[in-house]
Write an enzyme that holds these catalytic residues in place. Structure first.
Site, mmCIF file in Angstrom:
data_model
loop_
_atom_site.group_PDB
_atom_site.id
_atom_site.type_symbol
_atom_site.label_atom_id
_atom_site.label_comp_id
_atom_site.label_asym_id
_atom_site.label_seq_id
_atom_site.Cartn_x
_atom_site.Cartn_y
_atom_site.Cartn_z
ATOM 1 C CE1 TYR A 101 -13.816 34.690 -26.740
ATOM 2 C CE2 TYR A 101 -12.413 36.630 -26.845
ATOM 3 C CZ TYR A 101 -12.582 35.262 -26.994
ATOM 4 O OH TYR A 101 -11.525 34.478 -27.377
ATOM 5 C CG ASP B 210 -12.461 41.087 -19.802
ATOM 6 O OD1 ASP B 210 -11.474 41.779 -20.113
ATOM 7 O OD2 ASP B 210 -12.749 40.009 -20.357
ATOM 8 C CE LYS C 208 -8.785 42.196 -27.869
ATOM 9 N NZ LYS C 208 -9.924 41.586 -27.222
HETATM 10 C C1 LIG Z 1 -9.951 40.102 -26.642
HETATM 11 C C2 LIG Z 1 -10.594 39.930 -25.331
HETATM 12 C C3 LIG Z 1 -10.165 38.965 -24.412
HETATM 13 C C4 LIG Z 1 -9.118 37.941 -24.761
HETATM 14 O O1 LIG Z 1 -7.870 38.518 -25.006
HETATM 15 P P1 LIG Z 1 -6.793 37.685 -25.872
HETATM 16 O O2 LIG Z 1 -5.572 38.537 -25.794
HETATM 17 O O3 LIG Z 1 -7.376 37.570 -27.238
HETATM 18 O O4 LIG Z 1 -6.623 36.378 -25.220
HETATM 19 C C5 LIG Z 1 -10.728 38.946 -23.152
HETATM 20 N N1 LIG Z 1 -11.684 39.832 -22.815
HETATM 21 C C6 LIG Z 1 -12.132 40.769 -23.662
HETATM 22 C C7 LIG Z 1 -13.157 41.742 -23.201
HETATM 23 C C8 LIG Z 1 -11.618 40.836 -24.959
HETATM 24 O O5 LIG Z 1 -12.100 41.742 -25.806
#
Ligand SMILES: *Cc1c(COP(=O)(O)O)cnc(C)c1O
Length: 425
Positions: free
Chosen positions: A142, A237, A265
């Site tokens: 994701y 990511d 995060k």
């Molecule tokens: C949570 C998440 C996102 C998106 O971040 P948001 O602040 O919710 O837009 C992107 N990549 C990863 C791996 C995530 O866990």
């Protein structure tokens, strides 16, 4: 009716599904959300006065525990100086230097407001830099709700059991190539077919949005090699793994150097912050220096920077915290694994450091397909039991458990007892 139930009744009238992010819904466990009033350390308190040991930690940011004194103090101070200026501040310089100093692959970094924005921008930069358009992503990973990557995504999309989202034009995903996590051949096949068109491979170095799937030995190295051989960029990511597995995130933990990295995060200490950064020659392409346009009215917001700086500073000054956290994770998830095995339950435990997942499947979970063999009904039953007993788990099978530095051995012993009770062990 509880106060949470009453609030939820009101919420669904005015907010789609009663929540501002689908992962907060309790639909997949046939329940309704608890409305949280306050939090401290590893504990959450809901509107009905119930107390929970929290294993979500705001989906990662609360690595120091909730309401950490130093973070709250710095935010309070910043508030008194003004909420937003839309102009350059010293805090942004401090933040950028902190990130560069903790993550060696980051030579330049740009702040944004969410992980989604960070990924969207990093993809644009990768395309601008390589003058290519195709992106390889992995099923079950994701990367936020950015159109081009909302294909066979993990997290809430996976929980909903849908391949993608309505409203995403086919044109937006025509350059998105899917590969299987931990399967280098599935990546190689794309390069064999159209290497000159592939701008980047984006990957969660530890997949933490289909439960928790560690990279198989050689997988991340293989991606690095494939990208190098084909002139594509490697994007990690690290929205979840960044500043969690170690000061330099998963790239430090596994010793792989990506070209670009995205954060979210933890980097915001609980405030809405994302960031992307990497090699200087690539990042120099970002406006106003270069031709890749990316902007944000509230990017680098002083209050958000205050929270992020306070949290990252503590993490940077205490590398031993990571050892503690990772050891606690090894012990805690190891214990769960032990009694799952001893009792012969149809469960599998995966973990990397403080991130872990108890899957309700007897298969080894190495990718999206194997994660999907989980019995989500069995998970729902277990999850409800845990929440009713004061242990707040993500209300979906395909989410990670997040340990923080505020989880004490005593708390974790109690959680282990509760899990054993549930399984009648
Ligand atoms: C949570 C998440 C996102 C998106 O971040 P948001 O602040 O919710 O837009 C992107 N990549 C990863 C791996 C995530 O866990």
């Amino acid at each position: 009716m509880t106060k949470s139930e009453r609030l939820f009744q009101e919420a669904v009238q005015v907010i789609p599904g009663g929540v501002n992010s689908p992962v907060r819904a309790f639909g997949s466990i046939d329940s309704t959300p608890r409305f949280i009033k306050s939090a401290e350390g590893a504990c959450l308190y809901d509107e009905d006065g119930n107390c929970y040991i929290d294993f979500i930690g705001s989906w990662g940011p609360m690595i120091l525990g909730h309401s950490h004194k130093a973070v709250v103090e710095r935010v309070t101070q910043a508030c008194q100086q003004g909420l937003s200026f839309g102009a350059a501040t010293a805090a942004e310089v401090e933040m950028a230097k902190l990130v560069c100093s903790m993550v060696p692959s980051i030579e330049m970094v740009r702040m944004v407001n969410s992980g989604t924005e960070a990924v969207m921008s990093a993809i644009r930069v990768a395309r601008g830099f390589t003058r290519r358009e195709k992106i390889i992503k992995f099923t079950g990973c994701y990367h936020g709700h950015f159109d081009a990557l909302l294909v066979q995504a993990g997290s809430g999309v996976m929980t909903a059991g849908v391949p993608g989202s309505l409203g995403v034009p086919a044109g937006c995903t025509k350059d998105t190539l899917l590969a299987e996590y931990n399967d280098l051949e599935s990546v190689q096949r794309h390069f064999a077919r159209c290497a000159e068109e592939i701008a980047a491979v984006i990957v969660e170095p530890v997949a933490a949005n289909m439960g928790v799937v560690p990279p198989a030995s050689g997988f991340l190295e293989g991606l690095r090699q494939l990208c190098d051989n084909n002139g594509a960029l490697l994007i990690f990511d690290e929205v979840i793994t960044g500043f969690r597995l170690g000061p330099a995130g998963a790239q430090g933990y596994y010793d792989i150097v990506p070209d670009l990295t995205t954060f979210g995060k933890i980097i915001g200490g609980g405030m809405p912050v994302g960031a992307y950064g990497g090699r200087r020659d690539i990042m120099e392409l970002v406006a106003p220096l270069g031709g890749v346009y990316q902007a944000g009215t509230l990017s680098g917001n002083p209050i958000a920077m205050a929270a992020g700086i306070a949290q990252l500073t503590i993490l940077k000054e205490h590398p031993e915290y990571y050892q503690q956290l990772n050891e606690r994770g090894d012990w805690f998830y190891g214990q769960i694994e032990q009694f799952v095995k001893a009792a012969g339950l149809s469960c599998t435990v995966n973990h990397v450091g403080s991130l872990g997942c108890l899957y309700f499947t007897d298969q080894e979970v190495v990718d999206y397909e194997s994660a999907k063999t989980s019995d989500t009904k069995a998970f729902a039953d277990y999850c409800n039991y845990m929440i009713e007993h004061g242990i707040y788990l993500a209300p979906a099978q395909f989410e990670a458990m997040f340990l923080s530095l505020a989880h004490t051995d005593e708390m974790l012993e109690n959680v282990l007892k509760c899990i054993k009770q549930y399984f009648n062990l």
